[in-house]
Structures are given as structure tokens and as C-alpha cells.
Scaffold this motif. Structure first.
Motif, PDB file in Angstrom:
ATOM      1  N   PHE A 195      61.957  30.113  40.244  1.00 17.05           N
ATOM      2  CA  PHE A 195      60.627  30.303  40.818  1.00 17.05           C
ATOM      3  C   PHE A 195      59.905  28.972  40.677  1.00 17.05           C
ATOM      4  CE2 PHE A 195      56.085  31.160  40.561  1.00 17.05           C
ATOM      5  CZ  PHE A 195      55.884  32.012  41.637  1.00 17.05           C
ATOM      6  N   VAL A 196      59.685  28.289  41.801  1.00 18.61           N
ATOM      7  CA  VAL A 196      59.107  26.944  41.799  1.00 18.61           C
ATOM      8  C   VAL A 196      57.698  27.028  42.385  1.00 18.61           C
ATOM      9  CG1 VAL A 196      59.356  24.579  42.609  1.00 18.61           C
ATOM     10  CG2 VAL A 196      61.399  25.926  42.048  1.00 18.61           C
ATOM     11  N   ALA A 197      56.695  26.598  41.623  1.00 19.89           N
ATOM     12  CA  ALA A 197      55.299  26.702  42.062  1.00 19.89           C
ATOM     13  C   ALA A 197      54.691  25.319  42.240  1.00 19.89           C
ATOM     14  CB  ALA A 197      54.491  27.506  41.049  1.00 19.89           C
ATOM     15  N   LEU A 198      53.870  25.177  43.266  1.00 17.21           N
ATOM     16  CA  LEU A 198      53.171  23.922  43.532  1.00 17.21           C
ATOM     17  C   LEU A 198      51.751  24.225  43.977  1.00 17.21           C
ATOM     18  CD1 LEU A 198      53.161  20.801  43.973  1.00 17.21           C
ATOM     19  CD2 LEU A 198      53.785  21.283  46.352  1.00 17.21           C
ATOM     20  N   ASN A 199      50.775  23.578  43.356  1.00 19.31           N
ATOM     21  CA  ASN A 199      49.385  23.672  43.786  1.00 19.31           C
ATOM     22  C   ASN A 199      49.126  22.561  44.798  1.00 19.31           C
ATOM     23  OD1 ASN A 199      46.556  23.525  44.073  1.00 19.31           O
ATOM     24  ND2 ASN A 199      46.248  24.343  42.026  1.00 19.31           N
ATOM     25  N   CYS A 200      48.931  22.943  46.050  1.00 18.49           N
ATOM     26  CA  CYS A 200      48.795  21.957  47.125  1.00 18.49           C
ATOM     27  C   CYS A 200      47.508  21.144  47.021  1.00 18.49           C
ATOM     28  CB  CYS A 200      48.843  22.658  48.483  1.00 18.49           C
ATOM     29  SG  CYS A 200      50.427  23.474  48.825  1.00 18.49           S
ATOM     30  N   ALA A 201      46.555  21.601  46.213  1.00 18.35           N
ATOM     31  CA  ALA A 201      45.294  20.876  46.072  1.00 18.35           C
ATOM     32  C   ALA A 201      45.302  19.938  44.880  1.00 18.35           C
ATOM     33  CB  ALA A 201      44.139  21.869  45.932  1.00 18.35           C
ATOM     34  N   ALA A 202      46.422  19.890  44.158  1.00 19.70           N
ATOM     35  CA  ALA A 202      46.419  19.188  42.869  1.00 19.70           C
ATOM     36  C   ALA A 202      46.881  17.741  42.937  1.00 19.70           C
ATOM     37  CB  ALA A 202      47.292  19.952  41.869  1.00 19.70           C
ATOM     38  N   MET A 203      47.317  17.247  44.115  1.00 22.35           N
ATOM     39  CA  MET A 203      47.807  15.870  44.186  1.00 22.35           C
ATOM     40  C   MET A 203      47.501  15.247  45.539  1.00 22.35           C
ATOM     41  SD  MET A 203      51.920  16.580  44.307  1.00 22.35           S
ATOM     42  CE  MET A 203      51.841  17.338  42.689  1.00 22.35           C
ATOM     43  N   LEU A 207      51.939  11.747  47.489  1.00 18.37           N
ATOM     44  CA  LEU A 207      52.725  12.370  46.425  1.00 18.37           C
ATOM     45  C   LEU A 207      53.103  13.800  46.771  1.00 18.37           C
ATOM     46  CD1 LEU A 207      50.943  11.099  43.175  1.00 18.37           C
ATOM     47  CD2 LEU A 207      53.083  10.306  44.199  1.00 18.37           C
ATOM     48  N   LEU A 208      52.211  14.495  47.468  1.00 19.07           N
ATOM     49  CA  LEU A 208      52.486  15.870  47.854  1.00 19.07           C
ATOM     50  C   LEU A 208      53.673  15.935  48.807  1.00 19.07           C
ATOM     51  CD1 LEU A 208      51.668  18.838  47.759  1.00 19.07           C
ATOM     52  CD2 LEU A 208      50.030  18.387  49.598  1.00 19.07           C
ATOM     53  N   GLU A 209      53.731  15.004  49.773  1.00 20.23           N
ATOM     54  CA  GLU A 209      54.862  14.974  50.705  1.00 20.23           C
ATOM     55  C   GLU A 209      56.160  14.735  49.961  1.00 20.23           C
ATOM     56  OE1 GLU A 209      56.269  12.744  54.844  1.00 20.23           O
ATOM     57  OE2 GLU A 209      54.526  12.001  53.730  1.00 20.23           O
ATOM     58  N   SER A 210      56.164  13.783  49.036  1.00 25.79           N
ATOM     59  CA  SER A 210      57.359  13.494  48.249  1.00 25.79           C
ATOM     60  C   SER A 210      57.740  14.685  47.381  1.00 25.79           C
ATOM     61  CB  SER A 210      57.131  12.252  47.381  1.00 25.79           C
ATOM     62  OG  SER A 210      58.205  12.066  46.493  1.00 25.79           O
ATOM     63  N   GLU A 211      56.733  15.358  46.806  1.00 31.28           N
ATOM     64  CA  GLU A 211      56.995  16.501  45.939  1.00 31.28           C
ATOM     65  C   GLU A 211      57.648  17.634  46.713  1.00 31.28           C
ATOM     66  OE1 GLU A 211      56.615  17.967  41.916  1.00 31.28           O
ATOM     67  OE2 GLU A 211      56.304  16.002  42.830  1.00 31.28           O
ATOM     68  N   LEU A 249      45.994  17.937  56.942  1.00 33.93           N
ATOM     69  CA  LEU A 249      46.406  18.180  58.335  1.00 33.93           C
ATOM     70  C   LEU A 249      47.664  17.405  58.696  1.00 33.93           C
ATOM     71  CD1 LEU A 249      43.136  18.332  60.475  1.00 33.93           C
ATOM     72  CD2 LEU A 249      45.012  19.987  60.493  1.00 33.93           C
ATOM     73  N   ALA A 250      47.810  16.176  58.184  1.00 36.30           N
ATOM     74  CA  ALA A 250      48.966  15.354  58.538  1.00 36.30           C
ATOM     75  C   ALA A 250      50.276  15.955  58.044  1.00 36.30           C
ATOM     76  CB  ALA A 250      48.790  13.939  57.971  1.00 36.30           C
ATOM     77  N   VAL A 267      61.308  11.782  52.326  1.00 40.81           N
ATOM     78  CA  VAL A 267      60.514  10.617  52.703  1.00 40.81           C
ATOM     79  C   VAL A 267      61.407   9.376  52.670  1.00 40.81           C
ATOM     80  CG1 VAL A 267      58.536   9.171  52.104  1.00 40.81           C
ATOM     81  CG2 VAL A 267      58.417  11.657  51.777  1.00 40.81           C
ATOM     82  N   GLY A 268      61.420   8.637  53.807  1.00 36.81           N
ATOM     83  CA  GLY A 268      62.244   7.435  53.900  1.00 36.81           C
ATOM     84  C   GLY A 268      63.689   7.707  54.243  1.00 36.81           C
ATOM     85  N   GLY A 269      64.078   8.965  54.396  1.00 32.22           N
ATOM     86  CA  GLY A 269      65.465   9.304  54.680  1.00 32.22           C
ATOM     87  C   GLY A 269      65.731   9.478  56.155  1.00 32.22           C
ATOM     88  N   ASN A 270      67.019   9.434  56.530  1.00 34.14           N
ATOM     89  CA  ASN A 270      67.434   9.599  57.917  1.00 34.14           C
ATOM     90  C   ASN A 270      68.127  10.929  58.167  1.00 34.14           C
ATOM     91  OD1 ASN A 270      66.570   6.957  58.693  1.00 34.14           O
ATOM     92  ND2 ASN A 270      68.436   6.108  57.745  1.00 34.14           N
TER      93      ASN A 270
END
Length: 457
Positions: A195-203, A207-211, A249-250, A267-270
Motif C-alpha cells: 500500500f503506497v501513499a503519496l500526498n500530492c500537495a506535499a512536494m 519532485l512530484l513527477e519524479s516521485e 495542471l502540467a 523522467v528523462g527516459g525513453n
């Protein structure tokens, strides 16, 4: 809240007068001339309150209070004393009487005291019942409540736990959205996965895209090693996206593509990487309003909101505040090593009256503080925060000083809608539910009001 009253009064005229007055006000009085008769009746029947005179032949009211406090402590005793005999009344309070009233008896004042006593007993019984029920419930991590609105959420969680459909959990801050997400995970077929949790408002956005999606080595300045994103880390389990309404939005098109294709590009991958995780999102925002205002993509909203589980605010959950309080008391008492077993009826009444803008999280904080401060086995009103001790429920219709302040029903409705919207942080979906109308009806009312108000100068 009228109830059954056991009256002990040796003067026939007084007994008849009290019986008549209480019957008119909805009570069910049963009058007896002696304490012995009253005790015999208490042994075979149940009453909400005992009302007794203090000065009587045979066993006096003081001795009767002691007997009832010993054998039936669940029944409050109200004593009647002659004016100037307050010392005797105080003595009765010391041996267990709930309250007293002086002669000559004012029936309206007596009714007020009896109503409080009936409510006192009902709250004690409710607290005791909840304590017993908690013995049959699971631990702190479970959703807890009996209200119909929460039972609807229970039922929906059980129905969709075993499917991989995306779920959007909505509700005010502090209502337990992550708890509901974990319940979906632990009750479903993916329970053995992560169970993996992420707060989208916390970063921040980068960094959020990489996370979320991961990155390859050298993708940006600090990317010294490659990183697997949370979508892939959650494979076999559940990815919980908390506060998804705060997603920049991005990033929203990238999240939409990931949900549609079940693949992510670091990020940065092909090359794209597949993942197999169930997506559960949560927000305390009105996403429909955010879509209308251009702050959230409509296509992403519909992709996330396949199944909506709406968690009600604590103020709309009836006695659930007491059930949760008992759970928190047990938890924090065990953690602190203090013997605290429950709530006093007066404290329970305060918790039921308070509006709980911070919902379950605020209640948990309140009980943790109270357990830390209390010197007794039951939490009292004095152990509660000042804002709860002094809280008074707002009136829907305010008192008016003169007739000119009275308004039309339409204006009352307009003001009440505005009050509900303010109380729920502007969420039209939640406001519509509280008001008992569908969202379209509420939108029409708001649009009509805007047209009537006209453009602001």
C-alpha cells in the motif's frame, strides 16, 4: 425527553399535584408514599429517574439515596427539600443524588431538572453500550461508526474491494479518507501487495513527477542514480494519491496517460514501464467546481471518479463521536499507562453538541489531550479544550428584535444555503447532500441567486 419517574412523597396532595403536572408534560410518573414501596418497585421495574422528598417517616430520602446509589447506580435521584434545608440536600448529593430542587416546587423548574436527569442516564447508557461494543471491534486502523451515512460507505467499500476499478474518495479534511483507502486495500484481493501513499500537495512539481513516475540517472542535477516511481513500486498492490485536487495542471495529462495506458515514462527516459497497481485517489476539494473553473482536467476527473466513496463529516454522524471517543480513550490510556475508562455524561454531551470542523482528526487530538490532562477515571468537561467547553450550536433562525427584521422564506433559504456552503468549505456536492437536494437543483438555486444579485459594481 420525557421518561418514567418514580416519585416518593408522603403527602398525598403534593404527590397528586406533581403527578398531574408531570403527566401533562409528557412524563410517566408513578407515585408512592414510602421509601420501602419505592425500593420494592425498583426491584421489578425500570425507571429513568427517582424523585424523592427528603423528610419522610420511616426510611428518609437520604437513606433512600444511599440504597439506590448502591444497588441501582444507573438511575439518577433528584431530591426535594424544604427551603432553608440546603445542608441536607448537599448531604444527599454526597451520597449519590444527581440534583435537588427546593419547596415550594415550581413544576417548570422541576421538569427542567428531570429532563436533564433523563438525558444524563441516556448518555451513561450510551457510553456503556459503546464501550461494550468496542470490545467486539477491530483495532485503531478500522473505520468506526454506526451512522447510516457511514454504513453506506462501508457497503460500497465491501462491494468494490475486490475489483481494480479506480476509486475517488471525497470528504472534508480529517474524515478518514486514508483509512478508507487502506480498508479498500486490506479487504481486497491485493491485500498481500504494498500500500503506497503519496500526498500530492506535499512536494513541488518537479519532485512530484519524479516521485510518481521515477527518473533515469542524469535526468536532472541531483539524479545521480535511477529511481523507480511509486506507480511501479505499488505493482501488485494499491497506489493512494491523497489530495489529488492539488495536482499541478502540467502533471495532470501525464497522470491521465498513465491511468489509461497502465504505463509510465520515467523522467528523462525513453522507454515506458508497465505497472499493475490499483489507483485510489482522495480529495477534500470540489473537483466538479475545479473542472468548471479550469483548475482540473475534466477527462482526468472522470478517469479518477469511476466510483465515488463520499465520507460524511463527523457532525453529520450522530453518536459516532462517542464511539470514536471511546476507541481513542482506550488507545491513549494504554499508551500513557493511565486508568481512564470513559466519558462523563456531561463531557459526552459536549462532544455531541460540538460542530467538529476538523472532523475525526480533531476529535482524536481532543481525546489525546484530555487523557493526558485528566486526574479521573472518566474524562470530564474540564478536561476538554476551551473551544469545546464553551461551544453553543448556532441557531438556524436568529432571534429578531422587531418585526422589520423578519424575512421571506426565500431569503431564509438563501441564507441557509450560504451557511451550509461556508460550513463545508464551498463543496457544492457535500452541501447538496446536507440540504437534501441533488447537485443540479443546488446549482440552479445558486445561479438564480447570482442573477437576482446582478453584477457587482
Amino acid at each position: 425527553m420525557p421518561g418514567r419517574i418514580l416519585m416518593v412523597e408522603d403527602e398525598r396532595e403534593m404527590r397528586a399535584m406533581l403527578e398531574k403536572g408531570l403527566t401533562r408534560r409528557g412524563f410517566e410518573p408513578h407515585g408512592y408514599a414510602t421509601s420501602d414501596e419505592a425500593l420494592e418497585r425498583l426491584g421489578t421495574e425500570d425507571f429513568d429517574v427517582v424523585l424523592t422528598d427528603l423528610q419522610m417517616p420511616g426510611m428518609n430520602g437520604l437513606a433512600l439515596c444511599e440504597r439506590i446509589a448502591l444497588n441501582r447506580p444507573d438511575i439518577p435521584v433528584v431530591v426535594v427539600t424544604a427551603f432553608g434545608s440546603l445542608e441536607t440536600a448537599v448531604a444527599a448529593m454526597r451520597v449519590g443524588a444527581y440534583d435537588f430542587i427546593t419547596k415550594p416546587v415550581d413544576v417548570d423548574a422541576l421538569v427542567f431538572v428531570l429532563e436533564r436527569a433523563v438525558q444524563h442516564r441516556a448518555l451513561r447508557q450510551e457510553v456503556r453500550r459503546l464501550r461494550q461494543e468496542l470490545g467486539e471491534r477491530a483495532g485503531m486502523g478500522e473505520l468506526l461508526g454506526e451512522s447510516p451515512s457511514l454504513r453506506q460507505a462501508y457497503a460500497l467499500i465491501d462491494r468494490v474491494a475486490d475489483v481494480d476499478t479506480t476509486v475517488l474518495i471525497t470528504g472534508e479534511s480529517g474524515t478518514g479518507k486514508e483509512v478508507a483507502a487502506r480498508a479498500l486495500h486490506t479487504r481486497g484481493r491485493r491485500r498481500t501487495g504494498p500500500f503506497v501513499a503519496l500526498n500530492c500537495a506535499a512536494m513541488p512539481e518537479q519532485l512530484l513527477e519524479s516521485e510518481l513516475f521515477g527518473h533515469v540517472k542524469g535526468a536532472f542535477t541531483d539524479a545521480r542514480t535511477p529511481r523507480t516511481g511509486l506507480f511501479v513500486e505499488a505493482t501488485g498492490g494499491t497506489l493512494f494519491l491523497d489530495e489529488v485536487g492539488e495536482l499541478p495542471l502540467a502533471l495532470q495529462p501525464k497522470l491521465l496517460r498513465a491511468l489509461q495506458e497502465r504505463k509510465v515514462r520515467p523522467v528523462g527516459g525513453n522507454e515506458e514501464v508497465e505497472f499493475d497497481a490499483r489507483i485510489v485517489a482522495a480529495t477534500n476539494r470540489d473537483l466538479e467546481l475545479a473542472v468548471a473553473e479550469g483548475r482540473f482536467r475534466e477527462d482526468l476527473y472522470y478517469r479518477l471518479n469511476v466510483i465515488n466513496i463520499e465520507l460524511p463529516p463527523l457532525r453529520a454522524r450522530g453518536n459516532d463521536a462517542l464511539l470514536l471517543s471511546q476507541r481513542f480513550i482506550e488507545h491513549f490510556a494504554a499508551r500513557t499507562g493511565k486508568r481512564v475508562v470513559g466519558l462523563s455524561p456531561a463531557a459526552a454531551q459536549r462532544l455531541l453538541t460540538y460542530g467538529w470542523p476538523g472532523n475525526v482528526r480533531e476529535l482524536q487530538n481532543c481525546i489525546e489531550r484530555a487523557v493526558a490532562l485528566t486526574s479521573f477515571e472518566q474524562l470530564t468537561v474540564e478536561d476538554l479544550p476551551e473551544r469545546i467547553r464553551n461551544y453553543s450550536a448556532p441557531r438556524v433562525v436568529p432571534e429578531v428584535a422587531d418585526m422589520s427584521e423578519l424575512v421571506t422564506l426565500e431569503e431564509v433559504e438563501r441564507r441557509y444555503i450560504q451557511r451550509v456552503l461556508e460550513a463545508v468549505g464551498g463543496s457544492r456536492t457535500l452541501a447538496a447532500r446536507i440540504l437534501g437536494v441533488d447537485r443540479k437543483t443546488l446549482y440552479r438555486k445558486l445561479e438564480r441567486r447570482a442573477e437576482e444579485d446582478g453584477p457587482k459594481p
